[in-house]
Design a protein around this motif. Sequence first.
Motif, PDB file in Angstrom:
ATOM      1  N   HIS A 130       0.870  -1.329  -0.145  1.00 40.50           N
ATOM      2  CA  HIS A 130       0.015  -0.047  -0.092  1.00 40.50           C
ATOM      3  C   HIS A 130       0.932   1.254  -0.067  1.00 40.50           C
ATOM      4  O   HIS A 130       1.621   1.424   0.625  1.00 40.50           O
ATOM      5  N   ILE A 131       0.072   2.379  -0.671  1.00 34.01           N
ATOM      6  CA  ILE A 131       1.227   3.520  -0.869  1.00 34.01           C
ATOM      7  C   ILE A 131       0.183   4.691  -0.141  1.00 34.01           C
ATOM      8  O   ILE A 131      -0.902   4.945  -0.386  1.00 34.01           O
ATOM      9  N   GLU A 132       0.666   5.441   0.890  1.00 33.89           N
ATOM     10  CA  GLU A 132       0.137   6.520   1.715  1.00 33.89           C
ATOM     11  C   GLU A 132       0.759   7.635   1.387  1.00 33.89           C
ATOM     12  O   GLU A 132       1.752   7.729   2.021  1.00 33.89           O
ATOM     13  N   TRP A 133       0.197   8.720   0.768  1.00 32.34           N
ATOM     14  CA  TRP A 133       0.620  10.219   0.571  1.00 32.34           C
ATOM     15  C   TRP A 133       0.034  10.997   1.592  1.00 32.34           C
ATOM     16  O   TRP A 133      -0.919  11.418   1.265  1.00 32.34           O
ATOM     17  N   LYS A 134       0.752  11.141   2.817  1.00 27.58           N
ATOM     18  CA  LYS A 134       0.016  12.070   3.946  1.00 27.58           C
ATOM     19  C   LYS A 134       0.398  13.300   3.879  1.00 27.58           C
ATOM     20  O   LYS A 134       0.777  13.921   4.905  1.00 27.58           O
ATOM     21  N   THR A 135       0.545  13.811   2.620  1.00 28.32           N
ATOM     22  CA  THR A 135       0.605  15.600   2.601  1.00 28.32           C
ATOM     23  C   THR A 135       0.057  15.936   1.392  1.00 28.32           C
ATOM     24  O   THR A 135      -0.024  15.133   0.305  1.00 28.32           O
ATOM     25  N   ASP A 136      -0.558  17.038   1.388  1.00 26.98           N
ATOM     26  CA  ASP A 136      -1.036  17.732   0.164  1.00 26.98           C
ATOM     27  C   ASP A 136      -0.150  18.353  -0.804  1.00 26.98           C
ATOM     28  O   ASP A 136      -0.391  18.438  -1.987  1.00 26.98           O
ATOM     29  N   GLN A 137       1.183  18.375  -0.289  1.00 30.28           N
ATOM     30  CA  GLN A 137       2.278  18.957  -1.103  1.00 30.28           C
ATOM     31  C   GLN A 137       3.087  17.877  -1.804  1.00 30.28           C
ATOM     32  O   GLN A 137       3.536  16.925  -1.096  1.00 30.28           O
ATOM     33  N   ASP A 138       3.230  17.912  -3.012  1.00 26.41           N
ATOM     34  CA  ASP A 138       4.076  16.760  -3.827  1.00 26.41           C
ATOM     35  C   ASP A 138       5.607  17.289  -3.476  1.00 26.41           C
ATOM     36  O   ASP A 138       5.969  18.388  -3.526  1.00 26.41           O
ATOM     37  N   LEU A 139       6.202  16.212  -3.474  1.00 26.39           N
ATOM     38  CA  LEU A 139       7.718  16.336  -3.812  1.00 26.39           C
ATOM     39  C   LEU A 139       8.203  17.068  -5.012  1.00 26.39           C
ATOM     40  O   LEU A 139       7.378  16.641  -6.031  1.00 26.39           O
ATOM     41  N   GLU A 140       9.064  18.018  -4.890  1.00 31.30           N
ATOM     42  CA  GLU A 140       9.595  18.666  -6.131  1.00 31.30           C
ATOM     43  C   GLU A 140      10.479  17.631  -6.982  1.00 31.30           C
ATOM     44  O   GLU A 140      11.030  16.959  -6.432  1.00 31.30           O
ATOM     45  N   LYS A 141      10.308  17.819  -8.102  1.00 26.60           N
ATOM     46  CA  LYS A 141      10.888  16.531  -8.907  1.00 26.60           C
ATOM     47  C   LYS A 141      12.463  16.654  -8.916  1.00 26.60           C
ATOM     48  O   LYS A 141      12.959  17.852  -9.237  1.00 26.60           O
ATOM     49  N   ASN A 142      13.104  15.779  -8.562  1.00 27.33           N
ATOM     50  CA  ASN A 142      14.586  16.060  -8.619  1.00 27.33           C
ATOM     51  C   ASN A 142      15.076  14.502  -8.692  1.00 27.33           C
ATOM     52  O   ASN A 142      14.643  13.550  -8.011  1.00 27.33           O
ATOM     53  N   LEU A 143      15.424  14.187  -9.846  1.00 22.58           N
ATOM     54  CA  LEU A 143      15.717  12.935 -10.489  1.00 22.58           C
ATOM     55  C   LEU A 143      16.745  12.286  -9.633  1.00 22.58           C
ATOM     56  O   LEU A 143      16.447  11.068  -9.305  1.00 22.58           O
ATOM     57  N   GLU A 144      17.750  12.969  -9.205  1.00 21.87           N
ATOM     58  CA  GLU A 144      18.899  12.099  -8.368  1.00 21.87           C
ATOM     59  C   GLU A 144      18.349  11.673  -7.006  1.00 21.87           C
ATOM     60  O   GLU A 144      18.472  10.519  -6.443  1.00 21.87           O
TER      61      GLU A 144
ATOM     62  N   LYS B  56       5.316  14.700   6.007  1.00 20.88           N
ATOM     63  CA  LYS B  56       6.284  15.914   6.233  1.00 20.88           C
ATOM     64  C   LYS B  56       5.795  16.600   7.392  1.00 20.88           C
ATOM     65  O   LYS B  56       4.508  16.700   7.909  1.00 20.88           O
ATOM     66  N   ASP B  57       6.990  17.205   7.820  1.00 20.79           N
ATOM     67  CA  ASP B  57       6.450  18.184   9.118  1.00 20.79           C
ATOM     68  C   ASP B  57       7.258  19.627   8.790  1.00 20.79           C
ATOM     69  O   ASP B  57       7.741  19.607   7.548  1.00 20.79           O
ATOM     70  N   SER B  58       7.423  20.510   9.701  1.00 19.55           N
ATOM     71  CA  SER B  58       8.006  21.754   9.383  1.00 19.55           C
ATOM     72  C   SER B  58       9.284  21.972   8.982  1.00 19.55           C
ATOM     73  O   SER B  58       9.870  22.752   8.354  1.00 19.55           O
ATOM     74  N   HIS B  59      10.131  20.642   9.000  1.00 21.27           N
ATOM     75  CA  HIS B  59      11.500  20.936   8.939  1.00 21.27           C
ATOM     76  C   HIS B  59      11.962  19.538   7.900  1.00 21.27           C
ATOM     77  O   HIS B  59      13.217  19.588   7.698  1.00 21.27           O
ATOM     78  N   GLU B  60      11.334  18.822   7.700  1.00 22.56           N
ATOM     79  CA  GLU B  60      11.878  17.536   7.153  1.00 22.56           C
ATOM     80  C   GLU B  60      10.896  16.759   6.393  1.00 22.56           C
ATOM     81  O   GLU B  60       9.622  16.692   6.842  1.00 22.56           O
ATOM     82  N   TRP B  61      11.253  16.020   5.333  1.00 23.75           N
ATOM     83  CA  TRP B  61      10.195  14.873   4.856  1.00 23.75           C
ATOM     84  C   TRP B  61      10.595  13.383   5.573  1.00 23.75           C
ATOM     85  O   TRP B  61      11.859  13.419   5.757  1.00 23.75           O
ATOM     86  N   ARG B  62       9.797  12.480   5.621  1.00 26.31           N
ATOM     87  CA  ARG B  62      10.078  11.308   6.194  1.00 26.31           C
ATOM     88  C   ARG B  62       9.366  10.253   4.879  1.00 26.31           C
ATOM     89  O   ARG B  62       8.197  10.325   4.802  1.00 26.31           O
ATOM     90  N   LEU B  63      10.217   9.308   4.575  1.00 28.26           N
ATOM     91  CA  LEU B  63       9.697   7.983   3.720  1.00 28.26           C
ATOM     92  C   LEU B  63       9.667   6.884   4.493  1.00 28.26           C
ATOM     93  O   LEU B  63      10.763   6.532   4.995  1.00 28.26           O
ATOM     94  N   VAL B  64       8.347   6.448   4.943  1.00 31.00           N
ATOM     95  CA  VAL B  64       8.438   5.114   5.731  1.00 31.00           C
ATOM     96  C   VAL B  64       8.025   3.822   4.791  1.00 31.00           C
ATOM     97  O   VAL B  64       7.303   3.813   4.096  1.00 31.00           O
ATOM     98  N   VAL B  65       8.922   2.813   5.377  1.00 30.22           N
ATOM     99  CA  VAL B  65       8.488   1.380   4.707  1.00 30.22           C
ATOM    100  C   VAL B  65       8.301   0.664   5.890  1.00 30.22           C
ATOM    101  O   VAL B  65       9.167   0.199   6.570  1.00 30.22           O
ATOM    102  N   LYS B  66       6.905   0.244   6.048  1.00 26.99           N
ATOM    103  CA  LYS B  66       6.460  -0.757   7.293  1.00 26.99           C
ATOM    104  C   LYS B  66       6.248  -2.144   7.020  1.00 26.99           C
ATOM    105  O   LYS B  66       5.282  -1.907   5.753  1.00 26.99           O
ATOM    106  N   ASP B  67       6.345  -3.005   7.516  1.00 27.36           N
ATOM    107  CA  ASP B  67       5.795  -4.234   7.129  1.00 27.36           C
ATOM    108  C   ASP B  67       5.538  -5.135   8.427  1.00 27.36           C
ATOM    109  O   ASP B  67       5.836  -4.625   9.451  1.00 27.36           O
ATOM    110  N   ASN B  68       4.722  -6.355   8.004  1.00 28.71           N
ATOM    111  CA  ASN B  68       4.047  -6.816   9.147  1.00 28.71           C
ATOM    112  C   ASN B  68       4.936  -8.539   9.491  1.00 28.71           C
ATOM    113  O   ASN B  68       4.513  -9.346   9.845  1.00 28.71           O
ATOM    114  N   GLY B  69       6.396  -8.381   8.801  1.00 29.59           N
ATOM    115  CA  GLY B  69       7.024  -9.639   8.981  1.00 29.59           C
ATOM    116  C   GLY B  69       7.896  -9.861  10.177  1.00 29.59           C
ATOM    117  O   GLY B  69       7.458  -9.203  11.188  1.00 29.59           O
TER     118      GLY B  69
END
Length: 562
Positions: A457-471, A502-515
Amino acid sequence: MTFREKLFASFLGVALLICLANWMVLTNLNKILFSFQEVISKTAPTIKSLYEWKLALQKEKILVKELERVYKNPAKRKKLLLQLNEVQSEFARGRVQIEYSLFREKPNLLSQVEKLWNQRYVFILEGRFYEARKLTPPLEKLIQESLDLMKYQLDEKKRKALTIAQRNQWMNLWIIGGLLLVSMALGGWISYLFAQRIHLLERAFQEMGKGNLQYQVPLQGKDEITHLCRQFNEMVQKLREISLSRDYFSSLLETLGSILVVLDRKGKILYGNPSFFKTLNMTPSEGKERNIFDFLVLPLDSSPKKFLENPDQENEVFLCSSKNETIPFLVTLSPFLEDRFILVGQNLSRQKKLETELLEISNREQRRIAQELHDSLGQHLGGMKFMLESLVEKAKRGETPRSEFLEHLAKLMGEALEKARNFTHTLYSLEIQREGLKRGLLELCKNMEKIWNASCHIEWKTDQDLEKNLERDLHLYRIVQEGLNNAFRHGQASEIWIILEKDSHEWRLVVKDNGRSFSLENTTNEGMGLSIMQYRARMIGGYLEIRSHPDHGTTLICHFPL
């Protein structure tokens, strides 16, 4: 004249003489105090400026050493030259505060300091570092000579002031004693008060001479001595600030993560910072006075003599600790003073480990790709080859192939094409380049669900999209891809969530599993994958956080800046 008038005249004369004697005492003492105060007010800024010059020279030596090392790098050279200009400005500001009249005994001393300083600065700007280093010892000597001259003048003025004060004290006491015991007691009491406070100043100078910059003269009243004591306390406070700055640079050398060693011309260890002795696993007393080549393993094409005769070159060497462990270091040997060297080294263990891990992961990926090509796509292509050979034989015999046969062949070709497309997506996501990270992760989830028969599952918990940055997006994609592989392959997870928040000072990309959970201390191949993920997180200015608890699966969080 009656007796009463004589007695009155006598008392009046005694009173006038007492007043005259006390006036003389006060006048002489005021002159002494005024002279001493004037010396302090002139000398204090001069001493402060000389100490600042001395500290500025130490700063400049460090900057020059770094400038010499990176001189061919325009960006770093420009930054260091700006810092050198700031040090030059400090020298100019200090020169304004110096009282030149205090150097009557050696009138050319300060001009020599300024001349050597400016000449050295010109050499540095022109890149003539060798000539600049040659001017450093005489410049330090001249600055120290100026400081010694100021201290000598202070001591001389103090001695003269005390001598005059004591002489006037006894002379006036004799006069007062000859006139009247009361006047002697009064004069002695007044003289004692002033002498006591002068002795307090004397003690303060003695403490300062011993290096005690915490001593403060107590302030009593609002007279000239109090003002003088206040000026002395301010001077000591400024000297303490300069001393703290010096201690700061000393502690900076002590706490450097890299090794720093001072050697003589034969390689004997004169000083080593704590990191050096910690690497050798020995105490400073055990390692000091030994030769650096007792611990240093040089390349095969080098020797101790060649190493010492060719400074300012980077060399990959090994340090042998007392436990017979060899640790790789990248070291640079630089001349220091006239008969010293400074050896600075950076530990390469982490870099070597990462290189090994990258090679192992590359080999592992090659084996995985070969196995997957053989097991999946190879089987389909083999079946298609057999069917096509059968068609060729039938065509030679003039037979017409059945429609079911051709439909089956087309189905195999479609499945092979689908497998090739899925396999390509696992290697590189074109959606990231075309449509951004979110689209690429959606495709990755679909492929992983097909391969592992699990939910993603993918959840985008922010209204603001990431700025496109290929690297950055590719690094994040690879982190998620490695996290999914670990969760399915090693954690045997049946469900995974990919969350961006996202909060006021950083982004967080989370990968969570039930394994199944795992211990970070007991990882092998997974540990190599974690190292690469941490490396990728650092490449985008972030860091990786891993949480693994029994019955709660594993959570991988990549923190990265806005």
